[in-house]
Design a protein around this motif. Structure first.
Motif, mmCIF file in Angstrom:
data_model
loop_
_atom_site.group_PDB
_atom_site.id
_atom_site.type_symbol
_atom_site.label_atom_id
_atom_site.label_comp_id
_atom_site.label_asym_id
_atom_site.label_seq_id
_atom_site.Cartn_x
_atom_site.Cartn_y
_atom_site.Cartn_z
ATOM 1 N N THR A 112 41.424 33.361 40.583
ATOM 2 C CA THR A 112 41.987 34.286 40.025
ATOM 3 C C THR A 112 41.403 35.224 38.968
ATOM 4 O OG1 THR A 112 43.095 32.615 38.305
ATOM 5 C CG2 THR A 112 44.463 32.882 41.106
ATOM 6 N N PHE A 113 40.819 34.851 37.627
ATOM 7 C CA PHE A 113 40.187 35.839 37.008
ATOM 8 C C PHE A 113 39.630 36.418 37.930
ATOM 9 C CE2 PHE A 113 36.090 36.280 34.671
ATOM 10 C CZ PHE A 113 36.453 37.220 33.661
ATOM 11 N N SER A 114 39.191 37.918 38.076
ATOM 12 C CA SER A 114 38.612 38.734 38.272
ATOM 13 C C SER A 114 37.330 38.827 37.975
ATOM 14 C CB SER A 114 39.499 39.736 38.979
ATOM 15 O OG SER A 114 39.372 40.401 37.683
ATOM 16 N N GLY A 115 36.734 38.892 37.178
ATOM 17 C CA GLY A 115 35.470 39.123 36.627
ATOM 18 C C GLY A 115 34.394 38.293 37.590
ATOM 19 N N GLN A 116 35.254 36.720 37.560
ATOM 20 C CA GLN A 116 34.482 35.915 38.802
ATOM 21 C C GLN A 116 32.948 36.780 39.423
ATOM 22 O OE1 GLN A 116 33.486 32.237 37.741
ATOM 23 N NE2 GLN A 116 35.682 31.990 38.044
ATOM 24 N N THR A 117 33.628 37.254 40.213
ATOM 25 C CA THR A 117 32.422 37.680 41.000
ATOM 26 C C THR A 117 32.440 39.174 40.790
ATOM 27 O OG1 THR A 117 34.594 39.279 42.372
ATOM 28 C CG2 THR A 117 34.666 36.452 42.812
ATOM 29 N N THR A 118 32.424 39.542 39.716
ATOM 30 C CA THR A 118 31.175 40.719 39.310
ATOM 31 C C THR A 118 30.004 40.744 39.617
ATOM 32 O OG1 THR A 118 31.306 42.556 37.988
ATOM 33 C CG2 THR A 118 30.428 40.269 36.979
ATOM 34 N N MET A 119 30.077 42.381 40.591
ATOM 35 C CA MET A 119 28.505 41.705 41.151
ATOM 36 C C MET A 119 27.646 43.357 40.326
ATOM 37 S SD MET A 119 27.643 39.987 42.913
ATOM 38 C CE MET A 119 26.610 40.810 44.234
ATOM 39 N N ASP A 120 28.378 43.780 39.076
ATOM 40 C CA ASP A 120 28.204 44.944 38.323
ATOM 41 C C ASP A 120 27.281 45.149 36.773
ATOM 42 O OD1 ASP A 120 30.424 46.289 39.583
ATOM 43 O OD2 ASP A 120 31.380 45.975 38.766
ATOM 44 N N GLU A 121 26.979 43.689 36.880
ATOM 45 C CA GLU A 121 26.081 42.950 35.560
ATOM 46 C C GLU A 121 25.710 41.547 36.364
ATOM 47 O OE1 GLU A 121 28.251 41.249 32.114
ATOM 48 O OE2 GLU A 121 30.111 43.204 32.340
ATOM 49 N N ILE A 122 24.927 41.251 34.964
ATOM 50 C CA ILE A 122 24.883 40.070 34.955
ATOM 51 C C ILE A 122 25.867 39.040 33.965
ATOM 52 C CG2 ILE A 122 22.772 38.167 34.136
ATOM 53 C CD1 ILE A 122 20.292 40.258 35.173
ATOM 54 N N SER A 123 26.018 38.202 34.609
ATOM 55 C CA SER A 123 27.182 37.922 34.246
ATOM 56 C C SER A 123 26.895 36.095 33.860
ATOM 57 C CB SER A 123 28.038 38.113 34.538
ATOM 58 O OG SER A 123 29.427 38.254 33.106
ATOM 59 N N GLY A 124 27.590 35.751 32.838
ATOM 60 C CA GLY A 124 28.061 33.688 33.309
ATOM 61 C C GLY A 124 29.709 33.742 33.403
ATOM 62 N N CYS A 125 30.122 32.712 33.531
ATOM 63 C CA CYS A 125 31.149 32.189 33.858
ATOM 64 C C CYS A 125 31.202 31.877 35.593
ATOM 65 C CB CYS A 125 32.408 33.572 34.036
ATOM 66 S SG CYS A 125 32.681 34.016 32.705
ATOM 67 N N SER A 126 31.921 30.746 35.390
ATOM 68 C CA SER A 126 32.325 29.830 37.000
ATOM 69 C C SER A 126 33.105 29.277 37.467
ATOM 70 C CB SER A 126 30.973 29.469 37.286
ATOM 71 O OG SER A 126 31.567 28.013 36.778
ATOM 72 N N PRO A 127 33.726 28.869 38.199
ATOM 73 C CA PRO A 127 35.189 27.994 38.804
ATOM 74 C C PRO A 127 35.343 27.224 37.489
ATOM 75 C CG PRO A 127 33.864 27.980 40.400
ATOM 76 C CD PRO A 127 33.272 28.902 39.779
ATOM 77 N N TYR A 128 33.401 26.458 36.983
ATOM 78 C CA TYR A 128 33.830 25.246 36.174
ATOM 79 C C TYR A 128 34.120 25.530 35.029
ATOM 80 C CZ TYR A 128 30.884 24.406 40.114
ATOM 81 O OH TYR A 128 30.667 23.966 41.218
ATOM 82 N N GLY A 129 34.129 26.569 34.559
ATOM 83 C CA GLY A 129 34.703 27.436 33.173
ATOM 84 C C GLY A 129 33.830 28.458 32.491
ATOM 85 N N ALA A 130 34.426 29.582 31.767
ATOM 86 C CA ALA A 130 33.728 30.761 30.891
ATOM 87 C C ALA A 130 32.371 29.937 30.736
ATOM 88 C CB ALA A 130 34.626 30.876 29.937
ATOM 89 N N SER A 131 31.379 31.010 30.653
ATOM 90 C CA SER A 131 29.508 31.007 29.815
ATOM 91 C C SER A 131 29.323 32.599 29.132
ATOM 92 C CB SER A 131 28.956 30.167 31.294
ATOM 93 O OG SER A 131 29.075 30.988 32.222
ATOM 94 N N THR A 132 28.264 32.021 28.446
ATOM 95 C CA THR A 132 27.686 32.839 28.679
ATOM 96 C C THR A 132 26.442 33.406 28.011
ATOM 97 O OG1 THR A 132 27.129 35.002 26.902
ATOM 98 C CG2 THR A 132 27.661 32.640 25.667
ATOM 99 N N ILE A 133 24.892 33.937 28.989
ATOM 100 C CA ILE A 133 23.886 34.313 28.872
ATOM 101 C C ILE A 133 23.265 34.695 27.536
ATOM 102 C CG2 ILE A 133 21.453 34.393 29.713
ATOM 103 C CD1 ILE A 133 24.047 35.276 32.442
ATOM 104 N N ALA A 134 22.591 34.003 26.284
ATOM 105 C CA ALA A 134 22.086 34.488 25.032
ATOM 106 C C ALA A 134 20.583 34.837 24.772
ATOM 107 C CB ALA A 134 21.912 32.816 24.381
ATOM 108 N N GLY A 135 19.587 34.779 26.669
ATOM 109 C CA GLY A 135 18.628 35.594 25.966
ATOM 110 C C GLY A 135 17.206 34.556 25.433
ATOM 111 N N GLY A 136 16.203 34.584 25.326
ATOM 112 C CA GLY A 136 15.432 34.107 25.930
ATOM 113 C C GLY A 136 15.260 33.810 24.110
ATOM 114 N N SER A 137 15.619 34.413 23.770
ATOM 115 C CA SER A 137 15.689 34.328 21.791
ATOM 116 C C SER A 137 16.636 34.546 21.247
ATOM 117 C CB SER A 137 14.471 35.987 21.007
ATOM 118 O OG SER A 137 13.272 35.303 22.353
ATOM 119 N N GLY A 138 17.546 34.203 22.148
ATOM 120 C CA GLY A 138 19.674 34.269 21.379
ATOM 121 C C GLY A 138 19.858 36.026 21.214
#
Length: 211
Positions: free
Chosen positions: A150-176
């Motif tokens: 029900t969080f619609s951003g879960q299925t975005t195809m506009d960007e590389i993004s974290g978040c899954s049905p298990y919980g929110a998440s983010t991608i920090a990059g190899g060097s943060g």
């Protein structure tokens, strides 16, 4: 009814901390005041400095450190941890391993548990980190809440993004170098609101649930 929502996390460079702030906003959206805590640090100061994390840690370590007994006072706990080889950070693992006392008396049973995380890469173990943390929460008898579709951003195809049905998440990059995107922060805020509302409905019904 007063409901206590704890956000308990570890953050080395600030990515999980930034997500925790968004989760806090979601808890406030639901009408409650979040309580933020950090788990104890296990790294010596000199190691933190060598890792380039000292400037953030000087600020982060002003947060109160939670104890297992304090954890039992919450109606819901939203845990945050960076990913370490597809699992939670050692600091979080060590803290949870110290919760045997409250486990033995069922102090978290029937309460809401939820998890958010960060990883260095898109497929760096975000989902496995959250799922392996769920195992510990289930041993405590907690009721698991994730991040529903029900969080619609879960299925975005506009960007590389974290978040899954298990919980929110983010991608920090190899060097943060990458901090949470607007979509990832929106997912964290949604999760905070979602958990708080579930906790509100369950508040005061723990004995009924467990009987």
């Amino acid at each position: 009814m007063s409901v206590r929502i704890f956000i308990v996390y570890y953050s080395l460079y600030g990515h999980v901390h930034t997500m925790a702030q968004a989760i806090s906003l979601g808890v406030r959206d639901a009408g409650f005041e979040p309580e933020l805590f950090r788990v104890p640090e296990t790294l010596p100061d000199e190691v933190i400095e060598k890792m380039g994390a000292k400037s953030f840690q000087d600020e982060f370590q002003k947060l109160p450190v939670i104890t297992p007994n304090e954890l039992a006072k919450a109606d819901a706990v939203i845990f945050g941890t960076p990913t370490r080889f597809g699992n939670m950070a050692g600091q979080m693992r060590q803290f949870l391993d110290a919760t045997g006392g409250i486990w033995s008396r069922g102090a978290l049973a029937g309460k809401v548990g939820s998890v958010f995380t960060s990883s260095g890469t898109q497929h760096g173990g975000q989902e496995s980190t959250i799922l392996t943390m769920h195992v510990t929460l289930l041993h405590h008898g907690m009721i698991i809440a994730g991040l529903p579709y029900t969080f619609s951003g879960q299925t975005t195809m506009d960007e590389i993004s974290g978040c899954s049905p298990y919980g929110a998440s983010t991608i920090a990059g190899g060097s943060g170098e990458r901090f949470p995107s607007a979509n990832e922060l929106a997912g964290a805020r949604y999760q905070g609101r979602y958990v708080a509302r579930i906790a509100q409905h369950l508040a005061g019904k723990q004995n009924e649930i467990l009987s």
